[in-house]
Design a protein around this motif. Structure first.
Motif, PDB file in Angstrom:
ATOM      1  N   PRO A  96      28.685   1.796 -20.657  1.00  0.00           N
ATOM      2  CA  PRO A  96      29.666   1.964 -22.401  1.00  0.00           C
ATOM      3  C   PRO A  96      30.258   2.233 -22.196  1.00  0.00           C
ATOM      4  O   PRO A  96      32.676   1.981 -22.999  1.00  0.00           O
ATOM      5  CB  PRO A  96      28.462   1.692 -23.454  1.00  0.00           C
ATOM      6  CG  PRO A  96      27.576   1.397 -22.739  1.00  0.00           C
ATOM      7  CD  PRO A  96      27.951   2.427 -21.689  1.00  0.00           C
ATOM      8  N   SER A  97      31.321   3.171 -21.960  1.00  0.00           N
ATOM      9  CA  SER A  97      32.353   4.638 -22.455  1.00  0.00           C
ATOM     10  C   SER A  97      33.141   3.898 -21.053  1.00  0.00           C
ATOM     11  O   SER A  97      34.676   3.667 -21.617  1.00  0.00           O
ATOM     12  CB  SER A  97      31.834   5.666 -21.672  1.00  0.00           C
ATOM     13  OG  SER A  97      31.637   6.000 -20.707  1.00  0.00           O
ATOM     14  N   HIS A 149      33.862   0.633 -20.460  1.00  0.00           N
ATOM     15  CA  HIS A 149      33.611  -0.315 -20.493  1.00  0.00           C
ATOM     16  C   HIS A 149      34.777  -1.027 -21.357  1.00  0.00           C
ATOM     17  O   HIS A 149      35.482  -1.607 -21.858  1.00  0.00           O
ATOM     18  CB  HIS A 149      32.539  -1.563 -20.980  1.00  0.00           C
ATOM     19  CG  HIS A 149      32.720  -3.100 -21.686  1.00  0.00           C
ATOM     20  ND1 HIS A 149      32.788  -4.078 -21.073  1.00  0.00           N
ATOM     21  CD2 HIS A 149      32.869  -2.948 -22.704  1.00  0.00           C
ATOM     22  CE1 HIS A 149      32.908  -4.989 -21.702  1.00  0.00           C
ATOM     23  NE2 HIS A 149      32.622  -4.781 -22.826  1.00  0.00           N
ATOM     24  N   GLN A 150      34.586   0.350 -22.595  1.00  0.00           N
ATOM     25  CA  GLN A 150      35.497   0.027 -23.975  1.00  0.00           C
ATOM     26  C   GLN A 150      36.920   0.869 -23.799  1.00  0.00           C
ATOM     27  O   GLN A 150      37.671   0.114 -24.779  1.00  0.00           O
ATOM     28  CB  GLN A 150      34.817   1.400 -24.185  1.00  0.00           C
ATOM     29  CG  GLN A 150      33.809   0.629 -25.371  1.00  0.00           C
ATOM     30  CD  GLN A 150      32.688   2.218 -26.137  1.00  0.00           C
ATOM     31  OE1 GLN A 150      33.294   2.739 -25.878  1.00  0.00           O
ATOM     32  NE2 GLN A 150      31.959   1.566 -26.653  1.00  0.00           N
ATOM     33  N   GLN A 191      40.507  -5.363 -23.927  1.00  0.00           N
ATOM     34  CA  GLN A 191      39.286  -3.531 -24.543  1.00  0.00           C
ATOM     35  C   GLN A 191      38.963  -4.482 -25.577  1.00  0.00           C
ATOM     36  O   GLN A 191      38.979  -5.666 -26.407  1.00  0.00           O
ATOM     37  CB  GLN A 191      40.443  -2.673 -25.552  1.00  0.00           C
ATOM     38  CG  GLN A 191      41.068  -1.640 -23.904  1.00  0.00           C
ATOM     39  CD  GLN A 191      42.271  -0.622 -24.541  1.00  0.00           C
ATOM     40  OE1 GLN A 191      42.677  -0.574 -25.910  1.00  0.00           O
ATOM     41  NE2 GLN A 191      41.677   0.458 -24.152  1.00  0.00           N
TER      42      GLN A 191
END
Length: 134
Positions: free
Chosen positions: A18-19, A21-22, A134
């Motif tokens: 997730p880090s 992806h964000q 984003q």
């Protein structure tokens, strides 16, 4: 794959954590980290994710007819008959996140013909100047 995304028979999966992806992703992608596919068959997160991919838990063992029609090994835990076609990607050719996700999917019995790999990943996507969100 554009048609499969439009009619919901396929998914574009950002297999990064997730880090990553964000920070930005390819439009139309959903984030399912590679770590999810390394979980056990009993893990609630894997079960939930598989439902999202069109995979269901078997209620009974596959019968003889199903085994014969499959012309191969039939998974005794998961029913992949309605599994979606997938394209997995991560950061680029040097990144191991989507290959690990693909290995996890295959280990659980996901049909290999329904798994695709965008090897160039985010690195080449951005080098080519393509849109990210984003």
């Amino acid at each position: 794959m554009e048609n499969q995304l439009r009619d919901d028979s396929g998914l574009l999966i950002d297999a990064r954590l997730p880090s990553w992806h964000q920070k930005g992703t390819i439009p139309g992608s959903i984030n399912i980290p590679f770590t999810v596919f390394e979980k056990s068959d009993l893990d609630p997160e894997l079960i939930s994710t598989f439902k999202r991919l069109g995979v269901t838990e078997r209620q009974s063992k596959p019968g003889l007819v199903e085994k014969l029609l499959a012309a191969g090994e039939v998974n005794e835990t998961w029913d992949f008959s309605n599994a979606k076609e997938l394209i997995l990607w991560c950061n680029g050719p040097w990144c191991g996140q989507s290959p690990r996700a693909i290995r996890g999917l295959l280990d659980h019995g996901y049909p290999p013909e329904k798994i695709n790999y965008y090897r160039d990943g985010m690195q080449m996507w951005q080098i080519l100047g393509l849109l990210t969100v984003q």
